[in-house]
Design an enzyme around this catalytic site. Structure first.
Site, PDB file in Angstrom:
ATOM      1  N   CYS A 218      37.008  43.363  37.194  1.00  0.00           N
ATOM      2  CA  CYS A 218      36.581  43.641  38.562  1.00  0.00           C
ATOM      3  C   CYS A 218      36.276  45.112  38.832  1.00  0.00           C
ATOM      4  CB  CYS A 218      37.651  43.169  39.552  1.00  0.00           C
ATOM      5  SG  CYS A 218      38.265  41.511  39.277  1.00  0.00           S
TER       6      CYS A 218
ATOM      7  N   ASP B 154      30.534  40.548  39.680  1.00  0.00           N
ATOM      8  CA  ASP B 154      31.075  41.675  38.919  1.00  0.00           C
ATOM      9  C   ASP B 154      31.504  41.301  37.508  1.00  0.00           C
ATOM     10  OD1 ASP B 154      33.166  40.148  39.823  1.00  0.00           O
ATOM     11  OD2 ASP B 154      34.314  41.787  40.699  1.00  0.00           O
ATOM     12  N   ASN B 155      31.660  40.032  37.211  1.00  0.00           N
ATOM     13  CA  ASN B 155      31.987  39.603  35.845  1.00  0.00           C
ATOM     14  C   ASN B 155      31.817  38.104  35.722  1.00  0.00           C
ATOM     15  OD1 ASN B 155      35.043  40.386  37.159  1.00  0.00           O
ATOM     16  ND2 ASN B 155      34.779  38.275  36.462  1.00  0.00           N
TER      17      ASN B 155
END
Length: 470
Positions: free
Chosen positions: A22, A257-258
């Protein structure tokens, strides 16, 4: 891009993250920099996540700050910022990051109820009442208010950052019974042993226990349920733009974000790993970009000269518009991660000793101190490869040919041609020490790049070249 009949553009990109966690990834989005240049290495204050050092050195250089200061944009943020935002040791919720005219920041990490928002630096507490407090809906309403009352004489940028679908995966009540039969994808790498991978992957128990499979399937369903409220948010924002006559002059970028794994290589659920499930954001196929490219591209859209920045990423606007051929695009990029562990043994996993973290009851751990790695990911017409080195006692190497092995089942480190290994090792060293323009140079499979063996290490064994750490 997809051009809609109304003129709006939805950017459809195959995107990778600079780090599958994150806070480092969010810092890369905001700064356009790799973690070794923005120095956010994990989700802790000590790891520079929303620390005072971050606030002083990086926040003034984020792309929203440049949009506001130099391009005349009115800016709006709502939602999760960085995991440690609001920490009293780093200014608390009274701190409003530079670059935002309207600020609605979530204190700390993801929640759906019982949280505190910083509304332009003033705390506003929320409870557990759905109609008043469900965070995704609160962010929706605040976003609509901004669009309704903002100035019509200045361009605008808004970033709406929903915690969904992050844990604790709390859906809105009207969606809590949806997708009852849904299960996590059973891809070829689901519930198989990563026998030729780093030790952290090899320690996962295969086959997974029934309880682990039930856990990850239920998590998968809950994540989808939370995203139904995000669908509502997107629909309402798009409709508000349409009603205001602004949709045909607005770029809408949907990203994350991922990635997230659910059972790949028998790891129940998390991110942090080097595999496609964790480093790719699930968007339709297209131009391969990285999240460090978002800031430069948005600045380019606003007419700001990106070359004036120290950003590592590149603007892909000219490729989207067709004025530049995509074959000139950078062919490779860096993914880096700093592993996290505990100094004491995890009670769920005493046999593994100290140094591990995120452990499940059946003694499968998702992270460790020596789960520290750097990868060069090559996406070119002639090659679709990944080369990774771990900073551990083995200097363990993983190499994958994504074209023929999209699920990364076979580690080629011991069988691939030595010259290819050396090329990718050399490129990895270059990227790990790059900054700004030097991060955007052609890669090892670009015809403009000439491999010079004299620049390589003297010993031809790739394993002796230690991972360079920022």
């Amino acid at each position: 891009p997809t051009r809609h009949a109304d003129g709006s553009m939805l950017l459809c990109l195959s995107q990778f993250v600079a780090s599958p966690l994150c806070c480092p990834s969010r810092a890369s989005i905001l700064t356009g920099k790799y973690p070794h240049n923005h120095h956010v290495i994990n989700n802790t204050l000590e790891g520079n996540c929303s620390s005072t050092a971050w606030q002083k050195t990086q926040e003034p250089k984020t792309f929203p700050a440049l949009l506001q200061a130099y391009a005349g944009y009115q800016t709006f943020f709502a939602g999760k910022y960085l995991n440690q935002y609001g920490n009293p040791d780093a200014g608390g919720v009274e701190h409003v990051p530079l670059g935002w005219d309207y600020w609605v920041g979530l204190e700390r990490n993801s929640r759906y109820y019982n949280y505190t928002l910083s509304v332009n630096g003033k705390p506003k507490k929320h409870g557990g009442n759905y109609s008043e407090d469900y965070l995704t809906d609160v962010l929706t309403n605040m976003s609509l208010d901004f669009l309704q009352y903002k100035s019509n004489y200045r361009p605008f940028f808004m970033m709406v950052s929903t915690p969904a679908p992050h844990a604790p995966w709390t859906p809105a009540p009207q969606y809590q019974d949806r997708f009852k039969d849904l299960k996590a994808p059973r891809d070829p790498n689901f519930n198989v042993h990563g026998k030729d991978k780093h030790w952290l992957i090899r320690q996962a128990k295969t086959p997974m226990t029934n309880s682990s499979i039930e856990l990850l399937d239920e998590a998968y369903r809950k994540r989808w349920r939370t995203l139904l409220s995000v669908d509502d948010l997107v629909e309402k924002v798009v409709k508000r733009l349409e009603v205001r006559g602004e949709l045909d002059n607005t770029y809408i970028i949907f990203t994350s974000d991922n990635g997230y794994h659910t059972g790949q290589f028998s790891l129940p659920l998390d991110k942090r790993q080097l595999y496609e499930s964790d480093i790719r954001v699930p968007l339709p196929p297209g131009l391969a970009v990285q999240n460090v490219d978002l800031g430069p591209t948005i600045l380019d859209m606003a007419g700001y000269n990106v070359s004036k920045t120290a950003m590592d990423g590149m603007s892909f606007l000219s490729v989207l518009e067709g004025s530049v051929n995509s074959t000139t695009w950078r062919t490779d990029f860096l993914v880096e991660y700093e592993g996290e562990g505990s100094n004491v043994s995890d009670p769920a996993c005493p046999l593994l000793g100290p140094g591990v973290s995120v452990c499940f009851p059946d003694c499968v751990c998702e992270d460790s101190f020596n789960n520290t790695y750097a990868c060069v990911r090559t996406v070119a017409p002639s090659a679709n490869l990944q080369y990774c080195e771990f900073d551990d006692n083995e200097v363990f190497v993983e190499v994958y040919n994504i074209t023929v092995d999209p699920y990364q089942l076979i580690n080629l480190a011991k069988t691939i041609d030595q010259e290819v290994l050396e090329k990718m090792n050399h490129r990895l060293m270059m990227l790990q020490s790059c900054s700004g323009q030097s991060c955007r140079t052609p890669g090892v499979y670009d015809t403009r790049y000439t491999f010079d063996p004299h620049l390589m290490f003297s010993n031809r064994s790739h394993r002796r070249n230690r991972l360079r750490r920022a």
